[in-house]
Design a protein around this motif. Structure first.
Motif, PDB file in Angstrom:
ATOM      1  N   TYR A 100      41.445  33.100  51.904  1.00 51.23           N
ATOM      2  CA  TYR A 100      41.154  34.102  50.874  1.00 51.23           C
ATOM      3  C   TYR A 100      42.264  34.152  49.827  1.00 51.23           C
ATOM      4  O   TYR A 100      41.989  34.162  48.614  1.00 51.23           O
ATOM      5  CB  TYR A 100      40.962  35.470  51.517  1.00 51.23           C
ATOM      6  N   LEU A 101      43.512  34.158  50.264  1.00 53.15           N
ATOM      7  CA  LEU A 101      44.627  34.210  49.327  1.00 53.15           C
ATOM      8  C   LEU A 101      44.673  32.963  48.449  1.00 53.15           C
ATOM      9  O   LEU A 101      44.967  33.044  47.247  1.00 53.15           O
ATOM     10  CB  LEU A 101      45.943  34.373  50.098  1.00 53.15           C
TER      11      LEU A 101
ATOM     12  N   CYS B 118      41.913  33.309  45.832  1.00 50.26           N
ATOM     13  CA  CYS B 118      42.313  34.253  44.782  1.00 50.26           C
ATOM     14  C   CYS B 118      43.226  33.578  43.763  1.00 50.26           C
ATOM     15  O   CYS B 118      43.053  33.727  42.545  1.00 50.26           O
ATOM     16  CB  CYS B 118      43.024  35.456  45.391  1.00 50.26           C
ATOM     17  N   LYS B 119      44.201  32.840  44.268  1.00 48.78           N
ATOM     18  CA  LYS B 119      45.182  32.188  43.398  1.00 48.78           C
ATOM     19  C   LYS B 119      44.563  31.076  42.565  1.00 48.78           C
ATOM     20  O   LYS B 119      44.861  30.939  41.373  1.00 48.78           O
ATOM     21  CB  LYS B 119      46.314  31.632  44.254  1.00 48.78           C
TER      22      LYS B 119
ATOM     23  N   GLY C 256      40.449  32.827  41.265  1.00 45.48           N
ATOM     24  CA  GLY C 256      40.313  34.198  40.813  1.00 45.48           C
ATOM     25  C   GLY C 256      39.778  35.118  41.897  1.00 45.48           C
ATOM     26  O   GLY C 256      38.982  34.710  42.747  1.00 45.48           O
ATOM     27  N   GLN C 257      40.195  36.380  41.847  1.00 49.01           N
ATOM     28  CA  GLN C 257      39.827  37.321  42.902  1.00 49.01           C
ATOM     29  C   GLN C 257      38.335  37.616  42.931  1.00 49.01           C
ATOM     30  O   GLN C 257      37.762  37.812  44.003  1.00 49.01           O
ATOM     31  CB  GLN C 257      40.611  38.623  42.761  1.00 49.01           C
ATOM     32  N   GLU C 258      37.698  37.649  41.782  1.00 46.88           N
ATOM     33  CA  GLU C 258      36.269  37.986  41.754  1.00 46.88           C
ATOM     34  C   GLU C 258      35.455  36.972  42.558  1.00 46.88           C
ATOM     35  O   GLU C 258      34.611  37.352  43.385  1.00 46.88           O
ATOM     36  CB  GLU C 258      35.758  38.042  40.316  1.00 46.88           C
TER      37      GLU C 258
ATOM     38  N   ALA D  64      36.686  34.880  44.793  1.00 50.03           N
ATOM     39  CA  ALA D  64      37.172  34.928  46.175  1.00 50.03           C
ATOM     40  C   ALA D  64      36.500  36.057  46.951  1.00 50.03           C
ATOM     41  O   ALA D  64      36.095  35.882  48.107  1.00 50.03           O
ATOM     42  CB  ALA D  64      38.685  35.103  46.197  1.00 50.03           C
ATOM     43  N   ASP D  65      36.353  37.209  46.319  1.00 49.64           N
ATOM     44  CA  ASP D  65      35.684  38.336  46.967  1.00 49.64           C
ATOM     45  C   ASP D  65      34.222  38.023  47.260  1.00 49.64           C
ATOM     46  O   ASP D  65      33.683  38.411  48.301  1.00 49.64           O
ATOM     47  CB  ASP D  65      35.771  39.582  46.084  1.00 49.64           C
TER      48      ASP D  65
END
Length: 239
Positions: free
Chosen positions: A212-213, A216-217, A220-222, A224-225
């Motif tokens: 997950y991390l 995100c990196k 992007g977090q969107e 990844a979520d």
């Protein structure tokens, strides 16, 4: 994200090659909790020819595990599904209720033999769609025909297939060919969801945090979520 959701794991004890005891299953749930996983879809291996008997055994085991998890408290919320071995008969199995879809939805997690020919996969998907079901392809990184012919990925997408890949493959733990394949699909946002495909606490644990991390990196977090919970939660709650 408030909590990750693992869409593919083998935690139900004694029903397949995953957890072999209730204590091992609970240990896996504790690992998942510590990884930031707030919900898990339990996906024991199933084949329609096994009949309703295994389905009843799995349901009883699920109820027992839910009870033990609730008693302990603080463990991930559990949903019931199965990982079905793909066959042209799969639509009939689903209609007969012989296998579990993703929490009673019209979506079914299915795996093929790694050496399957693409036309076999396509025929099964078309048969499912004609029967009103959608296929979520388990661990897309394992199928040689897709690794060698990326255009087939687009053909499956056009048929409504959703792609699941394993967290370990995203992190490059399944070899360079699979790593390059998965990362290209992620760049093009063709992967729909990430699962741990956990079988135990040691060699194949329910690890998701590092993946997950990384997502995100890198993407992007969107996205990844969406990969690590959003897409599967939508299926589970809207059905």
């Amino acid at each position: 994200m408030k909590g990750l959701c693992d869409c593919h794991c083998h935690i139900l004890p004694g029903v397949d090659d995953g957890a072999q005891s209730m204590e091992e299953a609970l240990a896996m749930l504790r690992v998942a909790r510590d990884e930031g996983i707030g919900a898990m879809v339990l996906t024991p291996h199933m084949h329609g020819k096994e009949g309703v008997m295994k389905k009843d055994v799995i349901r009883t085991c699920y109820q027992k595990l839910c009870g033990r998890a609730a008693s302990e408290g603080g463990l991930p919320k559990l949903y019931l599904a199965s990982e079905v071995y793909a066959s042209l008969d799969m639509a009939d199995w689903l209609k007969a209720g012989a296998v579990f879809t993703l929490e009673g939805s019209r979506y079914v997690l299915a795996e093929f033999h790694p050496g399957s020919y693409f036309h076999e996969m396509g025929n099964i998907v078309k048969n499912l769609r004609a029967s009103g079901y959608y296929l979520v392809l388990a661990h897309i990184e394992r199928y040689q025909c897709l690794l060698e012919n990326p255009r087939y990925v687009n053909e499956l997408l056009e048929l409504g297939v959703l792609f699941q890949c394993n967290a370990a493959a995203v992190l490059g733990k399944e070899g360079m060919q699979k790593k390059r394949f998965i990362r290209k699909l992620l760049q093009e946002q063709k992967i729909a969801m990430i699962g741990t495909d956990a079988h135990n606490t040691e060699k194949r644990p329910p690890h998701m945090k590092a993946c997950y991390l990384y997502l995100c990196k890198k993407y992007g977090q969107e996205y990844a979520d969406w990969l690590c919970g959003g897409s599967i939660e939508q299926i589970l709650h809207r059905k």
